[in-house]
Design a protein around this motif. Structure first.
Motif, PDB file in Angstrom:
ATOM      1  N   ARG A 193       0.990  -1.349  -0.002  1.00 32.44           N
ATOM      2  CA  ARG A 193       0.105   0.030   0.049  1.00 32.44           C
ATOM      3  C   ARG A 193       0.790   1.247  -0.024  1.00 32.44           C
ATOM      4  O   ARG A 193       0.371   2.325  -0.629  1.00 32.44           O
ATOM      5  N   MET A 247      -3.837  -1.778  -9.226  1.00 29.19           N
ATOM      6  CA  MET A 247      -4.040  -2.743  -8.128  1.00 29.19           C
ATOM      7  C   MET A 247      -5.067  -3.481  -8.176  1.00 29.19           C
ATOM      8  O   MET A 247      -6.504  -3.073  -8.472  1.00 29.19           O
ATOM      9  N   PHE A 264      -7.518  -5.943  -5.374  1.00 32.86           N
ATOM     10  CA  PHE A 264      -7.510  -6.002  -4.125  1.00 32.86           C
ATOM     11  C   PHE A 264      -7.996  -7.633  -3.741  1.00 32.86           C
ATOM     12  O   PHE A 264      -8.538  -8.076  -4.540  1.00 32.86           O
ATOM     13  N   ASN A 305     -10.507  -8.339  -2.060  1.00 30.02           N
ATOM     14  CA  ASN A 305     -11.796  -8.475  -2.048  1.00 30.02           C
ATOM     15  C   ASN A 305     -12.401  -8.295  -3.327  1.00 30.02           C
ATOM     16  O   ASN A 305     -13.677  -7.770  -3.374  1.00 30.02           O
ATOM     17  N   ALA A 314     -12.719  -5.479  -4.879  1.00 29.91           N
ATOM     18  CA  ALA A 314     -13.103  -4.023  -4.671  1.00 29.91           C
ATOM     19  C   ALA A 314     -13.973  -3.534  -5.943  1.00 29.91           C
ATOM     20  O   ALA A 314     -13.879  -2.743  -6.611  1.00 29.91           O
ATOM     21  N   LEU A 315     -14.946  -4.654  -6.360  1.00 34.40           N
ATOM     22  CA  LEU A 315     -15.766  -4.129  -7.662  1.00 34.40           C
ATOM     23  C   LEU A 315     -16.982  -3.315  -7.181  1.00 34.40           C
ATOM     24  O   LEU A 315     -17.608  -3.476  -6.033  1.00 34.40           O
ATOM     25  N   ARG A 317      -9.839  -5.057 -14.633  1.00 35.40           N
ATOM     26  CA  ARG A 317      -9.669  -3.691 -14.541  1.00 35.40           C
ATOM     27  C   ARG A 317      -8.324  -3.218 -14.100  1.00 35.40           C
ATOM     28  O   ARG A 317      -7.979  -2.119 -14.584  1.00 35.40           O
TER      29      ARG A 317
END
Lengths: 307, 447, 260, 368
Positions: D48, D80, D82, D84, D86-87, D147
């Motif tokens: 991060r 990046m 993630f 989870n 992060a959708l 993405r």
């Protein structure tokens, strides 16, 4: 090394600038709310504190500085003691009972049955009722001579009760009406809370052969506790500030038995034009609600089980 | 900082939406007022507290006035209950928002005089040489202090005894003879009390207590009810007040009294449903009662103690006040309306529509009144009671600015009777609390 | 069974009001439960007596404006509390929360004077703007925004999406359910205001329907209960309809676990 | 392709305790670099910090040789993925993939094209109109990948992207991600707590523990020459068997009575005193009759088809695992004789657990 240091200071500058811009952004998002709060809540509140130290004329202009006298008078006045007691009782009558009722209804309505939507609508219907409209209806129900309650009692051969006229019952009656008025909102929030509970918890309990009451105590209520906490907080604050139904149903009577502090403030400020005394009561009420809420957070947060 | 700019634009748009709505609203108001401006009429804003059917009657009166002349346009605006209306007036008095004319209930009289924002109508009376003798003396009495007429009486009413004639007959009483003294009242109540039906009820409202005290010639506060100077002490806990409290206490103990609370409609419901056979009610409510009750309704005078001399009644209701900080034209308009409203025809209509008294006795000669009295002979009783009233300090009514608070104290004391309180103690406590309020008020005014 | 009984008990007062609104004078005072005939006369007189349609329209407008204002301000503030970091954030949050404890009655007179000096009397601005900021709504939305995975915010930071765009493009749609709930709540609360609209309006042009309800009741002479109840029905009908219509949506929102 | 340099990077939240301690590493352009360690070791924090989501307390971060400490995440031109994913739950797959492209001034048409291409690459073409909650875990994972890829950022950061998938899918995605990275020539920094992922995917990896770098190197080097007991027990599955031993005369004595002779060279390195002794499971074999061996009791046997894991009691409190090729017929409770190639013995200092490197000795079977 000097370049390193130089770069480092440069970074710090960029970061400081960014922190400032963060602050500015945050404040900008908050600004509209802060501005309105400042003008319509904090300013009047400060003014109220100020006025609580004065005697004022009928238009609320301070005339004589009296220091703590307004407060001292309140503490000595039996009328205020009755008010304080009525407020405490009102909170005690409405908040726990209201939450228990709403929780029970929410649990009832959380079954998977056909047509359950209708019942959910019925239970939440009071949320759409204005205090003015509800009070009119309840006044009618409570009417000692033609009201429904006394007619039911009469049918059961029990002598009628002077619901709103007997100092023993008046506060209770107003509380019943209040509980009814507030149920819809609490019900909706609690139903939402119930529906967010993970079903697998119930499934595992069913496999373990746990009884329904145990499921309620060990799963439903703990998992619902954050929602319950929220509802309790809001109900408490609302209960302390209940005004409409008191004004419409009893006007603080009989014998000041329903003269809760908010109503007493209203009467002192708008009917008797004792703005100083009203302000002092407002300050005391604010402090009380603050203390109760802080206590509730202190005690409540420990018992709340966050998912 | 583009993003931030967008944020504030959203706010600005919202605010713009609000203000544009405002302008629109203002325009619509202007639109309704436009005809008035076209014809060059002066607008006279009139705040009142008449709701329900009373508002309808008031609007009729105003419409008639507006149609009767070319110069002024009275605009009536409902402002909530008397208390709410007065609160509101209090906040705007002396500003542009202040109405030209305002209806204020009787207990607000002293408060209005002290407010410093009113124009006594006496000035107009003097200027025009207006003959105030056409007004009912007992009504004007209340609103004049030291010979100065401050406001113009408007809707006035007195309390009367209302009784269930059918129940009287059933109990073996003479339905044409209402109880005039406390002992007659007690006897009748005892005879009427049977099963679910109680004999008598008084609304827990300070006004009735004041009336019952005044009917015996008793005063409410010292300094001749505050008319000879600043009242400093409550005297309603004297003999006359005690008579009233003893009456209530005795009847309650005997089980012939019905507690009907503080709500007018509850009391009427109790009467109409047969829960009580006699009540004290406002003369303004008589007609509605006769119309709605499923039995014959009788109307009588306020009872007095057996040995007391009957003094009569204090005038209740409200009067019209004129604001001081308005343009002369508006004042004139308000005055014209007041004169119109006190004319015999207008008063006759008003009396017939609402049941309030005609402040101009000539109105009772008007045909519509005669017709109505023929239909409702009970209405005449209310007028007679007023006519027979002696004009003195007692029936003139008390003049104190803390009246609303005093009333609350009295109501409290009345309510405590039903809980078994001693009448003298209850009264003394109410008087003491009223004294305190008077004291605080005096401190405020620096006396 | 329990369900049916409790359902009936809860809605009974409302049904009763409907029934009374169809009754004629005497019936009400004799305490009938069921009207002899369903007469609309009470509604006719209710509409004749006060300009109900104007009032209803004003109530609608005021409620919608307050709702919109509250949603915008509350969501902006809640967003700041959750997605921006700055010094004193917690402190300001507690300041917000503390406003919930200020008794509204105590602030009314100074507020009236403020509105008066701003020249907002008799305007929709005066009726609505003082209510735009709401601690309860901010609190509710803050709790909801907190459940939004912070990775969503980080992902958009990496993509270089501005805060405002993240707010409008992600946070608001994701929190749709709670926002709807809050919208309904604030609409209903606004609809039910009485004392403030009475204070700040001086004419019928922008008065709200709750004042109309009060206008139908009388003090010194007997109220016409049938007409008053007809007024009650007119006042509660829009909110009840909104609640019934919104119910399903609310329910859906509450049940849908979404991406958790 | 991007070069990422960390020079003495330190992170501290409270100003007292460092969660990351002076990290020095360079990730070469096009490299698949894995950060691995147990949870709470600071690997995500480090990622991060590279992403710009956390501030750097001290030290320097350079991207392509340019100092990047103060750049915002978007200025660093990276993507990046993630844990989870992060959708955005309210956006369709297509909208999710293209969300944010407008910031990079990509035209609407190009956005569409790129999205199509990426979806084709990742087998998402049929799902472009769906919402994330209508997708399976693996599909969501692919959307998250898409993405990242669609931005065409030369550096891609991944934070435990596979931990929410089942084992089978995880194996498949490992290979897919690796192929994708090669194909696009991305510089990849990949965080995981799963040593298998690290071993199978990394060009190089860094093992972190408690904010400290334990070892950096190519997977096989790390596997074969773990720098310390931590790395030894963290990398490899089952992990390296470890036991405390004491140098007595010229033999190492473990647990009181298990003895093994050591070479002179080793002895010299060790000196006298305590060491930790380690053996990889695959280096424990059944002793042939002619060989010296230890008698141990089998506690458990797991036959995996191509290999067999045998757990046996070693000493009082220790259980060791041996891994044998093929399907062994050893039964629990059985007494077996085992032996270890002394060439494969790893020694670590007893206090710090650091590896004691000995020059390779000739292969000689020894018995412990």
């Amino acid at each position: 090394m000097t370049t390193m240091q130089h770069e480092f200071t440069a970074d710090r500058q960029v970061e400081r600038k960014r922190a400032w811009s963060n602050w500015a952004t945050g404040m900008l998002f908050l600004l509209p709310s802060l501005l309105l709060f400042g003008v319509f809540l904090f300013y009047p509140m400060v003014r109220t504190v100020y006025l609580s130290l004065f005697l004022t004329d009928s238009q609320g202009v301070p005339i004589v500085f009296v220091g703590w006298e307004n407060f001292l008078n309140l503490f000595q006045s039996t009328s205020f003691q009755i008010s304080a007691k009525a407020t405490a009782l009102f909170v005690l009558y409405t908040v726990p009972a209201g939450i228990v009722l709403a929780t029970a209804l929410a649990i009832l309505a959380n079954q998977k049955l056909r047509g359950i939507g209708l019942f959910r609508t019925m239970f939440s219907a009071t949320m759409g009722m204005s205090v003015a409209a509800s009070s009119v209806i309840w006044m009618f129900l409570f009417n000692p001579s033609i009201g429904l309650f006394n007619r039911i009692l009469a049918a059961l051969n029990i002598s009628g009760v002077q619901w709103l006229l007997d100092p023993q019952y008046a506060l209770l009656s107003v509380s019943i009406a209040t509980i009814w008025m507030n149920t819809g909102f609490a019900f909706l929030i609690l139903l939402g809370g119930l529906q967010n509970i993970d079903q697998s918890l119930y499934e595992s309990a069913r496999i373990a052969g746990v009884s329904e009451s145990c499921k309620l105590r060990k799963i439903t209520l703990p998992m619902l506790s954050p929602t319950l906490f929220f509802v309790t907080t809001v109900s408490l604050i609302n209960a302390f500030q209940t005004f409409g139904q008191i004004d419409l149903l009893t006007k603080g009577g009989p014998m000041e038995s329903t003269n809760v502090i908010v109503y007493s403030i209203y009467k002192d400020a708008f009917i008797n034009y004792n703005v100083g005394s009203a302000s002092a009561q407002a300050v005391l009420l604010f402090v009380t609600v603050l203390v109760v809420t802080v206590l509730q957070f202190k005690i409540g947060e420990r018992k709340v089980h966050y998912q | 900082m583009k993003k931030l700019w967008i944020g504030s634009t959203a706010m600005a748009l919202l605010l713009a939406a609000c203000t544009s709505e405002t302008e629109e609203a203002v325009q619509t108001t202007d639109a309704t007022a436009a005809p008035a401006e076209d014809t060059g009429k002066t607008e006279v804003v009139f705040w009142h507290a008449m709701s329900g059917e009373l508002e309808t009657a008031l609007n009729t009166l105003v419409d008639d006035f507006n149609a009767s002349q070319e110069e002024y346009e009275v605009e009536p605006v409902f402002q909530g209950t008397y208390e709410e209306a007065l609160t509101k007036l209090n906040t705007v008095a002396g500003t542009d928002e202040s109405p030209a004319m305002m209806q204020v209930f009787e207990v607000g009289t002293k408060f209005m005089i002290d407010s410093g924002h009113i124009q006594p109508v006496q000035d107009f009376i003097d200027e025009e040489g207006f003959d105030t003798s056409i007004w009912e003396e007992n009504i004007t009495n209340y609103y004049s202090v030291d010979g100065v007429q401050y406001s113009m009486p408007f809707n006035s009413s007195t309390p009367v005894l209302i009784y269930n004639k059918d129940a009287f007959e059933a109990a073996g009483l003479d339905p044409e003879k209402s109880p005039m003294t406390y002992s007659e009242l007690k006897e009748a109540a005892a005879a009427l009390t049977e099963g679910e039906q109680k004999g008598f009820s008084i609304l827990n409202y300070g006004w009735f207590f004041e009336e019952l005290v005044a009917a015996q010639g008793g005063l409410f506060v010292d300094a001749e009810n505050g008319r000879e100077g600043q009242a400093t002490e409550a005297v309603f806990n004297g003999e006359e007040g005690l008579n009233v409290f003893n009456l209530i206490k005795d009847m309650h103990d005997e089980g012939t009294f019905y507690n009907s609370g503080q709500n007018w409609d509850d009391m009427r419901a109790a009467f109409q449903s047969g829960a009580t056979a006699m009540i004290l009610d406002s003369s303004a409510g008589v007609k509605g009662m006769i119309d709605n009750a499923p039995f014959e309704v009788g109307v009588g005078y306020l009872p007095v103690p057996d040995d007391a001399e009957r003094n009569g009644v204090i005038i209740g209701g409200a009067s019209l006040w004129m604001a001081d900080d308005i343009e002369a034209e508006q004042k004139q308009g308000a005055w014209e309306f007041m004169k119109y409203a006190s004319s015999a025809e207008a008063q006759a209509q008003w009396h017939v529509d609402t049941g309030y008294f005609a402040i101009n006795p000539a109105a009772y000669e008007e045909q519509i009144v005669v017709d109505q009295w023929a239909e409702y002979p009970q209405l005449k009783v209310t007028v007679d009671q007023l006519k027979e009233t002696q004009a003195n300090a007692a029936t003139g009514g008390a003049l104190i600015s803390v009246f609303p608070e005093a009333r609350q104290r009295v109501v409290n004391a009345m309510e405590s009777l039903y809980q078994g309180a001693d009448p003298q103690e209850a009264l003394d406590q109410a008087a003491e609390e009223t004294n305190r309020a008077l004291e605080v008020d005096a401190a405020k005014n620096g006396n | 069974m329990t369900l049916t009984v409790s359902g009936l008990v809860m809605v009974f007062p409302i049904l009763y009001a409907f029934l009374i609104s169809f009754m004629q004078g005497g019936e009400v005072l004799q305490g009938s439960l069921w009207p002899e005939t369903f007469s609309l006369a009470n509604y006719v007189s209710a509409f004749e007596r006060v300009p109900l349609l104007t009032y209803l329209w004003n109530s609608l407008l005021v409620s919608v404006l307050i709702m919109a204002g509250q949603l915008i301000l509350c969501s902006l503030a809640a967003f700041a509390f959750v997605f921006t970091e700055f010094k004193g954030r917690e402190w300001i949050f507690y300041l917000f929360i503390s406003t919930m404890m200020i008794p509204w009655e105590a602030t009314m007179v100074p507020n009236f004077q403020t509105v008066q000096s701003l020249g907002w009397l008799n305007s929709y601005a005066g009726l609505t703007i003082p209510f735009f900021a709401m601690a309860f709504g901010t609190f509710l939305l803050r709790q909801q925004f907190k459940t939004i995975p912070k990775e969503l915010y980080e992902a958009s930071q990496i993509a270089g999406i501005s805060k405002l765009r993240f707010f409008t493009g992600v946070v608001l749609p994701v929190a749709k359910t709670t926002i709807t709930t809050l919208a309904i709540y604030s609409f209903l609360t606004a609809w039910n205001m009485y004392l403030w609209p009475l204070l700040v309006t001086n004419n019928e042009a922008n008065r709200t329907v709750q004042i109309g309800l009060k206008q139908m009741q009388t003090q010194e002479i007997a109220s016409d209960w049938g007409v008053v109840m007809a007024g009650v029905v007119m006042v509660i009908l829009p909110t009840l309809i909104l609640l019934f219509a919104g119910q399903k949506r609310l329910q859906e929102g509450l049940t849908q676990g979404a991406l958790k | 392709m991007r070069k990422v340099e960390l020079k003495g990077i330190t992170k501290s939240y409270d100003g007292k305790q460092d969660v990351l301690k002076a990290i020095d590493v360079t990730v070469e352009p096009g490299e698949f670099f894995v950060l691995v360690g147990p949870s709470g070791c600071g690997k995500s924090t480090m990622l991060r910090m590279i992403a710009g989501l956390e501030s750097i307390t001290s030290g320097e971060l350079a991207l392509d040789g340019k100092r990047a400490n103060a750049l915002t995440p978007s200025e660093r031109d990276l993507s990046m993925v993630f844990q989870n994913y992060a959708l955005y739950p309210h956006l369709s797959v297509e909208q999710n993939i293209t969300f944010g492209l407008h910031v990079k001034k990509v035209s609407k048409r190009e956005q569409k094209e790129r999205c199509k291409e990426v979806c084709g690459m990742l087998g998402l073409t049929d799902y472009m109109k769906r919402k994330p909650r209508e997708l399976s875990g693996g599909q969501r994972q692919r959307v998250a990948l898409a993405r990242a890829v669609v931005t065409q950022a030369p550096l891609c950061l991944m934070d435990e992207p596979l931990s929410n998938l089942d084992a089978k899918l995880r194996a498949k995605m490992r290979s897919e991600i690796r192929q994708l990275q090669r194909k696009l020539g991305l510089t990849m920094i990949y965080v995981t707590h799963d040593q298998t992922e690290a071993m199978t995917m990394a060009d190089r990896m860094m093992i972190l523990s408690d904010g400290d770098v334990q070892q950096i190197g190519r997977p096989l080097d790390v596997y074969n020459n773990p720098a310390n007991t931590f790395v030894a027990s963290f990398i490899g599955s089952p992990p390296m068997n470890l036991i405390d031993a004491e140098m007595k005369d010229s033999v190492l004595v473990a647990d009181g009575h298990w003895m093994t002779p050591v070479t002179a060279a080793m002895k010299q390195k060790i000196g006298s005193g305590r060491v930790t002794l380690g053996v990889r499971p695959e280096h424990i074999s059944l002793a042939k009759d002619s060989e010296p061996g230890f008698l141990v009791q089998v506690a458990n046997v797991e036959v995996l088809g191509t290999e067999t894991l045998v757990t046996f009691d070693f000493g009082e409190a220790t259980q060791w695992i041996a891994k044998w090729p093929g399907q062994s017929s050893v039964q629990p409770g059985e007494q077996i004789r085992i032996c270890v190639d002394d060439r494969h013995l790893a020694l670590f200092s007893a206090e710090k657990g650091e590896r004691i490197v000995c020059e390779a000795a000739p292969v000689k079977k020894v018995s412990l």
